[in-house]
Scaffold this motif. Sequence first.
Motif, short mmCIF file in Angstrom:
data_model
loop_
_atom_site.label_atom_id
_atom_site.label_comp_id
_atom_site.label_asym_id
_atom_site.label_seq_id
_atom_site.Cartn_x
_atom_site.Cartn_y
_atom_site.Cartn_z
N ALA A 7 -11.53 -4.53 17.88
CA ALA A 7 -10.22 -3.89 17.67
C ALA A 7 -9.19 -4.90 17.18
CB ALA A 7 -9.75 -3.22 18.95
N LYS A 8 -9.23 -6.09 17.76
CA LYS A 8 -8.30 -7.14 17.33
C LYS A 8 -8.53 -7.50 15.86
CE LYS A 8 -6.63 -11.63 18.95
NZ LYS A 8 -6.87 -12.71 19.92
N TYR A 9 -9.80 -7.63 15.48
CA TYR A 9 -10.13 -7.92 14.08
C TYR A 9 -9.69 -6.77 13.17
CZ TYR A 9 -13.12 -11.96 15.26
OH TYR A 9 -13.61 -13.18 15.68
N ALA A 10 -9.87 -5.54 13.62
CA ALA A 10 -9.45 -4.38 12.81
C ALA A 10 -7.95 -4.42 12.57
CB ALA A 10 -9.85 -3.08 13.50
N LEU A 11 -7.19 -4.71 13.60
CA LEU A 11 -5.73 -4.79 13.46
C LEU A 11 -5.34 -5.94 12.54
CD1 LEU A 11 -4.81 -4.02 17.16
CD2 LEU A 11 -4.27 -2.57 15.17
N ARG A 12 -6.02 -7.07 12.66
CA ARG A 12 -5.72 -8.22 11.79
C ARG A 12 -6.06 -7.91 10.33
NH1 ARG A 12 -8.12 -13.07 15.23
NH2 ARG A 12 -8.35 -14.02 13.19
N ALA A 13 -7.17 -7.22 10.11
CA ALA A 13 -7.55 -6.84 8.75
C ALA A 13 -6.51 -5.89 8.16
CB ALA A 13 -8.93 -6.19 8.74
N LEU A 14 -6.04 -4.95 8.97
CA LEU A 14 -5.03 -4.00 8.48
C LEU A 14 -3.70 -4.69 8.17
CD1 LEU A 14 -5.84 -0.99 10.82
CD2 LEU A 14 -6.24 -1.14 8.34
N THR A 15 -3.33 -5.69 8.95
CA THR A 15 -2.09 -6.42 8.64
C THR A 15 -2.25 -7.20 7.34
OG1 THR A 15 -2.65 -8.32 10.04
CG2 THR A 15 -1.31 -6.58 11.04
N ALA A 16 -3.43 -7.74 7.11
CA ALA A 16 -3.68 -8.45 5.85
C ALA A 16 -3.57 -7.50 4.67
CB ALA A 16 -5.05 -9.12 5.87
N ALA A 26 1.53 1.41 5.79
CA ALA A 26 1.42 0.64 7.04
C ALA A 26 2.32 1.21 8.13
CB ALA A 26 1.76 -0.83 6.78
N GLY A 27 3.40 1.86 7.74
CA GLY A 27 4.30 2.48 8.70
C GLY A 27 3.76 3.76 9.32
N ASP A 28 2.63 4.24 8.81
CA ASP A 28 2.01 5.46 9.34
C ASP A 28 0.75 5.18 10.15
OD1 ASP A 28 3.98 6.90 8.06
OD2 ASP A 28 2.70 7.57 6.41
N ILE A 29 0.38 3.91 10.27
CA ILE A 29 -0.83 3.54 11.02
C ILE A 29 -0.39 2.89 12.33
CG2 ILE A 29 -2.95 2.17 11.01
CD1 ILE A 29 -2.70 2.12 7.89
N THR A 30 -0.68 3.56 13.44
CA THR A 30 -0.25 3.02 14.73
C THR A 30 -1.35 2.19 15.40
OG1 THR A 30 -0.98 4.89 16.09
CG2 THR A 30 1.25 5.03 15.12
N PHE A 31 -0.91 1.29 16.25
CA PHE A 31 -1.85 0.50 17.03
C PHE A 31 -2.71 1.42 17.90
CE2 PHE A 31 0.19 -3.07 15.45
CZ PHE A 31 -0.24 -4.26 16.02
N GLY A 32 -2.10 2.44 18.48
CA GLY A 32 -2.85 3.37 19.32
C GLY A 32 -3.96 4.07 18.56
N GLU A 33 -3.65 4.50 17.35
CA GLU A 33 -4.65 5.18 16.52
C GLU A 33 -5.86 4.27 16.29
OE1 GLU A 33 -4.84 7.04 11.97
OE2 GLU A 33 -3.09 5.88 12.58
N ILE A 34 -5.59 3.02 15.95
CA ILE A 34 -6.68 2.08 15.65
C ILE A 34 -7.45 1.71 16.92
CG2 ILE A 34 -7.25 -0.20 14.70
CD1 ILE A 34 -6.25 2.04 12.67
N LEU A 35 -6.74 1.46 18.01
CA LEU A 35 -7.44 1.13 19.26
C LEU A 35 -8.32 2.28 19.72
CD1 LEU A 35 -4.71 -0.77 21.29
CD2 LEU A 35 -6.69 -1.71 20.12
N ARG A 36 -7.83 3.49 19.64
CA ARG A 36 -8.62 4.65 20.06
C ARG A 36 -9.84 4.81 19.13
NH1 ARG A 36 -5.11 9.46 21.46
NH2 ARG A 36 -5.18 8.57 23.55
N LEU A 37 -9.64 4.59 17.86
CA LEU A 37 -10.72 4.71 16.88
C LEU A 37 -11.82 3.67 17.13
CD1 LEU A 37 -11.43 6.04 14.02
CD2 LEU A 37 -10.49 3.94 13.10
N ILE A 38 -11.42 2.44 17.37
CA ILE A 38 -12.38 1.34 17.52
C ILE A 38 -12.93 1.24 18.94
CG2 ILE A 38 -12.71 -1.17 17.35
CD1 ILE A 38 -12.37 0.15 14.61
N ASP A 39 -12.06 1.29 19.94
CA ASP A 39 -12.48 1.06 21.32
C ASP A 39 -12.70 2.33 22.14
OD1 ASP A 39 -12.47 -1.66 20.98
OD2 ASP A 39 -10.58 -2.02 22.04
N GLY A 40 -12.22 3.46 21.65
CA GLY A 40 -12.37 4.69 22.42
C GLY A 40 -11.13 4.97 23.26
#
Length: 149
Positions: A6-15, A70-84
């Motif tokens: 999840a951390k890598y996914a968030l870092r990739a999205l920020t890049a 990027a303003g429409d992608i939340t941390f919660g959305e990504i964490l739930r997607l990757i980690d459940g």
Amino acid sequence: MISQKAKYALRALTALAQADTERPLMISEIATQQAIPKKFLEQILLELKRNGIVDSRRGKQGGYLLLKPAGDITFGEILRLIDGPIAPLPCLSQTAYRRCEDCDGEHLCEIRHVFARVATASRDVLFSTTIADALGGVEEAKATELMSA
């Protein structure tokens, strides 16, 4: 605690959010820039693509780019997607509810009541914080650092 994936996914999205929106980023660029193992990043980006977060282009000018602002992608959305589920207890999960095995009654559980407040506060922050917000926070920190130097 969030997973390394999840951390890598968030870092990739920020890049991707920082990149020129017209030019896709190659996996090797993201991997080098964010210090993410390339093979692991490939799996993560494929999962993000399957879920409509990123898109890929083939060929010489190929790579990955964000499908949504990027303003429409939340941390919660990504964490739930990757980690459940985002819940400290199974009985507090909004997407994978499960009654605790040793529970006599949720309404009487002191532990659940405390962690319900924790879960609500966490969700509030995670689902109201976007990739764009995270980038803005980094820019503010850099500006503050420069001013105090």
